[in-house]
Design a protein around this motif. Structure first.
Motif, PDB file in Angstrom:
ATOM      1  N   LEU A   1     102.673  67.305 -48.335  1.00  0.00           N
ATOM      2  CA  LEU A   1     103.298  66.526 -47.271  1.00  0.00           C
ATOM      3  C   LEU A   1     104.220  65.464 -47.875  1.00  0.00           C
ATOM      4  CD1 LEU A   1     102.903  65.811 -44.032  1.00  0.00           C
ATOM      5  CD2 LEU A   1     101.593  63.937 -44.992  1.00  0.00           C
ATOM      6  N   ILE A   2     103.707  64.746 -48.850  1.00  0.00           N
ATOM      7  CA  ILE A   2     104.490  63.702 -49.507  1.00  0.00           C
ATOM      8  C   ILE A   2     105.662  64.308 -50.268  1.00  0.00           C
ATOM      9  CG2 ILE A   2     104.432  61.982 -51.360  1.00  0.00           C
ATOM     10  CD1 ILE A   2     101.583  61.253 -50.292  1.00  0.00           C
ATOM     11  N   PHE A   3     105.454  65.421 -50.958  1.00  0.00           N
ATOM     12  CA  PHE A   3     106.564  66.070 -51.668  1.00  0.00           C
ATOM     13  C   PHE A   3     107.673  66.487 -50.705  1.00  0.00           C
ATOM     14  CE2 PHE A   3     103.792  67.433 -55.459  1.00  0.00           C
ATOM     15  CZ  PHE A   3     104.200  66.341 -56.213  1.00  0.00           C
ATOM     16  N   GLN A   4     107.305  67.022 -49.549  1.00  0.00           N
ATOM     17  CA  GLN A   4     108.331  67.441 -48.587  1.00  0.00           C
ATOM     18  C   GLN A   4     109.113  66.232 -48.076  1.00  0.00           C
ATOM     19  OE1 GLN A   4     109.410  70.518 -48.071  1.00  0.00           O
ATOM     20  NE2 GLN A   4     107.872  71.129 -49.565  1.00  0.00           N
ATOM     21  N   TRP A   5     108.428  65.114 -47.869  1.00  0.00           N
ATOM     22  CA  TRP A   5     109.143  63.911 -47.443  1.00  0.00           C
ATOM     23  C   TRP A   5     110.111  63.472 -48.534  1.00  0.00           C
ATOM     24  CZ3 TRP A   5     110.336  58.997 -48.829  1.00  0.00           C
ATOM     25  CH2 TRP A   5     110.936  58.214 -47.843  1.00  0.00           C
ATOM     26  N   LEU A   6     109.655  63.484 -49.786  1.00  0.00           N
ATOM     27  CA  LEU A   6     110.517  63.071 -50.893  1.00  0.00           C
ATOM     28  C   LEU A   6     111.724  63.995 -51.038  1.00  0.00           C
ATOM     29  CD1 LEU A   6     107.754  62.085 -53.455  1.00  0.00           C
ATOM     30  CD2 LEU A   6     109.404  60.528 -52.378  1.00  0.00           C
ATOM     31  N   ILE A   7     111.523  65.290 -50.863  1.00  0.00           N
ATOM     32  CA  ILE A   7     112.633  66.245 -50.925  1.00  0.00           C
ATOM     33  C   ILE A   7     113.632  65.936 -49.805  1.00  0.00           C
ATOM     34  CG2 ILE A   7     113.248  68.674 -50.549  1.00  0.00           C
ATOM     35  CD1 ILE A   7     110.532  69.339 -51.979  1.00  0.00           C
TER      36      ILE A   7
ATOM     37  N   ALA B   1     106.777  57.078 -40.940  1.00  0.00           N
ATOM     38  CA  ALA B   1     105.798  56.384 -40.093  1.00  0.00           C
ATOM     39  C   ALA B   1     104.574  57.256 -39.848  1.00  0.00           C
ATOM     40  CB  ALA B   1     106.441  55.978 -38.768  1.00  0.00           C
ATOM     41  N   LEU B   2     104.786  58.541 -39.625  1.00  0.00           N
ATOM     42  CA  LEU B   2     103.661  59.453 -39.421  1.00  0.00           C
ATOM     43  C   LEU B   2     102.813  59.563 -40.682  1.00  0.00           C
ATOM     44  CD1 LEU B   2     102.028  61.477 -37.788  1.00  0.00           C
ATOM     45  CD2 LEU B   2     103.741  63.227 -38.379  1.00  0.00           C
ATOM     46  N   THR B   3     103.456  59.625 -41.831  1.00  0.00           N
ATOM     47  CA  THR B   3     102.708  59.669 -43.094  1.00  0.00           C
ATOM     48  C   THR B   3     101.856  58.420 -43.243  1.00  0.00           C
ATOM     49  OG1 THR B   3     104.445  60.983 -44.132  1.00  0.00           O
ATOM     50  CG2 THR B   3     102.888  59.899 -45.609  1.00  0.00           C
ATOM     51  N   ASN B   4     102.426  57.278 -42.911  1.00  0.00           N
ATOM     52  CA  ASN B   4     101.659  56.029 -42.972  1.00  0.00           C
ATOM     53  C   ASN B   4     100.433  56.106 -42.071  1.00  0.00           C
ATOM     54  OD1 ASN B   4     101.220  53.317 -43.847  1.00  0.00           O
ATOM     55  ND2 ASN B   4     102.014  52.609 -41.889  1.00  0.00           N
ATOM     56  N   LYS B   5     100.607  56.632 -40.859  1.00  0.00           N
ATOM     57  CA  LYS B   5      99.487  56.766 -39.926  1.00  0.00           C
ATOM     58  C   LYS B   5      98.422  57.699 -40.494  1.00  0.00           C
ATOM     59  CE  LYS B   5      97.309  56.416 -36.028  1.00  0.00           C
ATOM     60  NZ  LYS B   5      96.515  55.241 -35.775  1.00  0.00           N
TER      61      LYS B   5
ATOM     62  N   MET C   1     105.790  56.229 -51.457  1.00  0.00           N
ATOM     63  CA  MET C   1     105.207  57.575 -51.343  1.00  0.00           C
ATOM     64  C   MET C   1     104.652  58.043 -52.681  1.00  0.00           C
ATOM     65  SD  MET C   1     105.267  59.053 -48.335  1.00  0.00           S
ATOM     66  CE  MET C   1     106.195  59.403 -46.866  1.00  0.00           C
ATOM     67  N   GLU C   2     105.373  57.785 -53.746  1.00  0.00           N
ATOM     68  CA  GLU C   2     104.888  58.170 -55.080  1.00  0.00           C
ATOM     69  C   GLU C   2     103.596  57.437 -55.417  1.00  0.00           C
ATOM     70  OE1 GLU C   2     105.499  60.425 -57.276  1.00  0.00           O
ATOM     71  OE2 GLU C   2     107.326  61.245 -56.400  1.00  0.00           O
ATOM     72  N   ARG C   3     103.533  56.146 -55.098  1.00  0.00           N
ATOM     73  CA  ARG C   3     102.297  55.386 -55.356  1.00  0.00           C
ATOM     74  C   ARG C   3     101.145  55.931 -54.520  1.00  0.00           C
ATOM     75  NH1 ARG C   3     105.911  51.098 -55.244  1.00  0.00           N
ATOM     76  NH2 ARG C   3     105.266  50.525 -53.145  1.00  0.00           N
ATOM     77  N   ALA C   4     101.420  56.271 -53.271  1.00  0.00           N
ATOM     78  CA  ALA C   4     100.373  56.823 -52.403  1.00  0.00           C
ATOM     79  C   ALA C   4      99.881  58.161 -52.940  1.00  0.00           C
ATOM     80  CB  ALA C   4     100.907  56.991 -50.975  1.00  0.00           C
ATOM     81  N   ARG C   5     100.816  59.002 -53.403  1.00  0.00           N
ATOM     82  CA  ARG C   5     100.434  60.308 -53.953  1.00  0.00           C
ATOM     83  C   ARG C   5      99.524  60.139 -55.169  1.00  0.00           C
ATOM     84  NH1 ARG C   5     101.717  63.405 -57.888  1.00  0.00           N
ATOM     85  NH2 ARG C   5     103.373  62.067 -58.625  1.00  0.00           N
TER      86      ARG C   5
END
Length: 120
Positions: free
Chosen positions: A71-77, A16-20, A48-52
């Motif tokens: 940030l996105i990589f850490q979420w994916l991990i 949710a924070l990433t979306n914000k 997340m991959e599409r956003a990246r």
């Protein structure tokens, strides 16, 4: 609530924070809503991959791009470790790695906010 459930909730909050944060970019990116890790894990990972990938085409300075990429990589991990902890076993190394990825995500989210000019 056990530790894995707590970390899964934190993972959803990080999504949710990433979306914000993505909505604050010069050209906003919106992630689809997910409500539970069970129903939204794969959807969230794909989004997340599409956003990246989409970020690479935005008029962003290299520092901002790097912060959001990480940030996105850490979420994916964290997401991958959470899925393994749930589906295989919540072994200590998975819980430790999940907690560490979420901590790195948290640090990067603060950097992203500052980079975008929001220093709450």
């Amino acid at each position: 609530m056990d530790e894995l459930e707590e970390l899964a909730e934190m993972l959803l909050g990080a999504y949710a924070l990433t979306n914000k944060l993505l909505s604050l970019l010069p050209i906003p990116i919106e992630l689809p809503p997910i409500h539970t890790e069970e129903s939204g894990g794969l959807l969230g990972a794909k989004a997340m991959e599409r956003a990246r990938t989409a970020m690479l085409d935005l008029p962003l300075d290299p520092v901002t791009t790097a912060i959001f990429r990480d940030l996105i990589f850490q979420w994916l991990i964290a997401r991958d470790l959470c899925v393994l902890a749930v589906s295989v076993a919540p072994d200590p190394h998975r819980i430790y790695g999940l907690r560490a990825a979420l901590a790195r995500f948290s640090d990067l989210s603060v950097k992203a906010e500052r980079q975008l000019g929001f220093d709450w």
